[in-house]
Design a protein around this motif. Structure first.
Motif, PDB file in Angstrom:
ATOM      1  N   GLN A  46      63.176 -13.278  54.694  1.00  0.00           N
ATOM      2  CA  GLN A  46      62.073 -11.975  55.497  1.00  0.00           C
ATOM      3  C   GLN A  46      60.742 -12.868  56.302  1.00  0.00           C
ATOM      4  OE1 GLN A  46      58.711  -9.487  53.604  1.00  0.00           O
ATOM      5  NE2 GLN A  46      60.423  -8.256  52.799  1.00  0.00           N
ATOM      6  N   ASN A  48      59.170 -15.451  58.833  1.00  0.00           N
ATOM      7  CA  ASN A  48      57.847 -16.740  58.205  1.00  0.00           C
ATOM      8  C   ASN A  48      58.574 -16.962  56.885  1.00  0.00           C
ATOM      9  OD1 ASN A  48      56.045 -16.483  60.763  1.00  0.00           O
ATOM     10  ND2 ASN A  48      55.577 -14.771  60.009  1.00  0.00           N
ATOM     11  N   THR A  49      59.621 -16.813  56.500  1.00  0.00           N
ATOM     12  CA  THR A  49      60.118 -17.928  55.446  1.00  0.00           C
ATOM     13  C   THR A  49      60.113 -19.012  55.615  1.00  0.00           C
ATOM     14  OG1 THR A  49      60.050 -15.702  54.085  1.00  0.00           O
ATOM     15  CG2 THR A  49      61.459 -18.242  53.833  1.00  0.00           C
ATOM     16  N   GLU A 289      60.011 -12.957  45.599  1.00  0.00           N
ATOM     17  CA  GLU A 289      58.558 -14.344  45.931  1.00  0.00           C
ATOM     18  C   GLU A 289      57.645 -13.808  46.415  1.00  0.00           C
ATOM     19  OE1 GLU A 289      59.288 -19.041  44.979  1.00  0.00           O
ATOM     20  OE2 GLU A 289      61.091 -18.097  46.833  1.00  0.00           O
ATOM     21  N   ASN A 290      56.006 -14.324  46.555  1.00  0.00           N
ATOM     22  CA  ASN A 290      54.687 -13.785  46.570  1.00  0.00           C
ATOM     23  C   ASN A 290      55.168 -15.335  47.859  1.00  0.00           C
ATOM     24  OD1 ASN A 290      53.733 -16.308  46.055  1.00  0.00           O
ATOM     25  ND2 ASN A 290      52.378 -15.614  44.593  1.00  0.00           N
ATOM     26  N   ASN A 291      53.444 -14.950  48.830  1.00  0.00           N
ATOM     27  CA  ASN A 291      53.826 -16.266  49.490  1.00  0.00           C
ATOM     28  C   ASN A 291      52.627 -16.581  49.737  1.00  0.00           C
ATOM     29  OD1 ASN A 291      50.915 -14.293  49.222  1.00  0.00           O
ATOM     30  ND2 ASN A 291      51.110 -13.586  51.736  1.00  0.00           N
ATOM     31  N   LYS A 292      52.852 -16.940  48.526  1.00  0.00           N
ATOM     32  CA  LYS A 292      52.367 -18.862  48.252  1.00  0.00           C
ATOM     33  C   LYS A 292      53.141 -19.356  47.196  1.00  0.00           C
ATOM     34  CE  LYS A 292      47.961 -17.204  48.737  1.00  0.00           C
ATOM     35  NZ  LYS A 292      46.363 -16.882  48.536  1.00  0.00           N
ATOM     36  N   SER A 306      62.613 -12.930  49.099  1.00  0.00           N
ATOM     37  CA  SER A 306      60.965 -13.575  50.099  1.00  0.00           C
ATOM     38  C   SER A 306      60.261 -12.664  50.609  1.00  0.00           C
ATOM     39  CB  SER A 306      61.038 -15.187  50.532  1.00  0.00           C
ATOM     40  OG  SER A 306      61.460 -14.732  51.440  1.00  0.00           O
ATOM     41  N   ILE A 307      58.418 -12.741  50.326  1.00  0.00           N
ATOM     42  CA  ILE A 307      58.153 -12.334  51.109  1.00  0.00           C
ATOM     43  C   ILE A 307      56.943 -12.694  51.356  1.00  0.00           C
ATOM     44  CG2 ILE A 307      56.353 -10.469  50.981  1.00  0.00           C
ATOM     45  CD1 ILE A 307      57.618  -9.138  48.096  1.00  0.00           C
ATOM     46  N   ASP A 308      57.360 -12.945  53.260  1.00  0.00           N
ATOM     47  CA  ASP A 308      56.549 -13.838  53.811  1.00  0.00           C
ATOM     48  C   ASP A 308      56.180 -15.050  53.848  1.00  0.00           C
ATOM     49  OD1 ASP A 308      54.207 -12.650  55.970  1.00  0.00           O
ATOM     50  OD2 ASP A 308      55.005 -14.078  56.313  1.00  0.00           O
ATOM     51  N   THR A 309      56.306 -16.255  53.818  1.00  0.00           N
ATOM     52  CA  THR A 309      55.861 -16.768  54.428  1.00  0.00           C
ATOM     53  C   THR A 309      55.943 -18.302  52.920  1.00  0.00           C
ATOM     54  OG1 THR A 309      54.040 -16.741  55.655  1.00  0.00           O
ATOM     55  CG2 THR A 309      54.178 -19.017  54.587  1.00  0.00           C
ATOM     56  N   VAL A 310      56.964 -18.039  52.176  1.00  0.00           N
ATOM     57  CA  VAL A 310      57.426 -19.368  51.061  1.00  0.00           C
ATOM     58  C   VAL A 310      58.440 -20.576  51.347  1.00  0.00           C
ATOM     59  CG1 VAL A 310      58.754 -19.061  48.687  1.00  0.00           C
ATOM     60  CG2 VAL A 310      57.566 -17.199  49.777  1.00  0.00           C
TER      61      VAL A 310
END
Length: 318
Positions: A46, A48-49, A289-292, A306-310
């Motif tokens: 997604q 921002n990954t 995956e979460n965002n951390k 992936s769910i945002d910023t991974v």
């Protein structure tokens, strides 16, 4: 005694001492390139990954926005020998995606750019045998899953010898988590199952409380997951205490007796705040995956979302 070098390209650091099943090949599964990520289905990153630090081979579709692939090889040029950063067997839906290295695809879209434009001239020139890779990955996962545990994490995080024998002649330290559902009918005795409660489902896991992990041999974390279920890894840092260890996380589907299910699949939701290191072998898992956090090592899975910023790191991250 070192018996065999198994799959040197698939997992160069996993196994150097296995007598493998006949179906496993010692030949290189790729011609000249080691892929850091292998996904047998679709890969969706997604917006921002931000990056996948290693090379990536995807059998299914590739969807990404604002992603950098093979980030650690920012100085690649394709003037001489060709180094591939991305291979996609299915369709591509990409926006503002940068690849370091050449791309092996059937239809290159305008959403992918190259740090070295010469690399764009080498599409469709490399063959990736995903069927052979999948067979090798599932055979290896099954082989590791069939090994008897020789170390156990008890309830409360107490580390003990699973065989009640100070010396084990096995080539690895083997942990098997998650007791099977049918008590008295499990494929291994209950006392050999490690407790997942603190290391995978807790909060502030810092490692076994009574002693450190043994790290003079490779560590295999066998994690059987009931077919068609979801495994949520929620501990902040399940790798705490393993910073100097060589680990294989082997996640695989099982039935209610804990027996390996060759037709099974499951979902793995990685909800940790820290990174999962070393090697992840999960050819039957759909990973979310979460965002951390993220993965810092080689990753093999059935599908990926992936769910945002991974950050999808690999062991050579910079």
């Amino acid at each position: 005694m070192k018996l065999f070098v198994l799959l040197p390209v698939l997992f160069a650091l996993i196994v150097d001492a296995l007598p493998p099943p006949d179906t496993l090949s010692t030949n290189a599964l790729f011609y000249n390139t080691t892929w850091d990520g292998i996904i047998f289905g679709d890969f969706t990153a997604q917006a921002n990954t931000q990056r996948f630090n290693g090379s990536l081979a995807i059998q299914g579709n590739f969807t990404a926005s604002g992603l950098t692939v093979n980030n650690r090889h920012r100085t690649i040029n394709c003037t001489g020998s060709i180094e591939y950063g991305l291979s996609v067997g299915g369709q591509i839906q990409a926006q503002n995606t940068v690849v370091n290295g050449a791309v092996n695809v059937s239809n290159l879209t305008s959403g992918i750019t190259f740090t070295d434009q010469k690399c764009s001239n080498h599409t469709t020139s490399k063959h990736v045998d995903f069927n052979q890779l999948y067979a090798a990955a599932t055979d290896l996962s099954y082989y590791l899953a069939s090994q008897r545990p020789n170390v156990v994490i008890r309830d409360g995080g107490f580390l003990s010898d699973g065989q009640f024998d100070a010396d084990s002649n096995q080539e690895f330290y083997i942990f098997t988590f998650n007791k099977c559902q049918k008590k008295g009918m499990c494929v291994i005795p209950d006392y050999l199952y490690s407790s997942p409660e603190h290391i995978f489902f807790g909060t502030n896991w810092t490692g076994p409380w009574n002693t450190g992990y043994p790290i003079d041999k490779r560590i295999i974390f066998n994690i059987p997951i009931l077919t068609n279920s979801t495994f949520t890894m929620s501990t902040n840092n399940p790798a705490a205490g393993l910073e100097q260890a060589d680990i294989v996380y082997n996640l695989y589907p099982v039935n209610s007796t804990g027996a390996y299910d060759p037709q099974g699949h499951f979902v793995w939701f990685r909800n940790t705040t820290s990174f999962i290191g070393s090697h992840v072998l999960a050819p039957k898992a759909s990973i979310i995956e979460n965002n951390k956090g993220g993965f810092t090592g080689q990753l093999i899975a059935a599908k990926y979302l992936s769910i945002d910023t991974v950050y999808l790191d690999d062991s050579h991250a910079v």
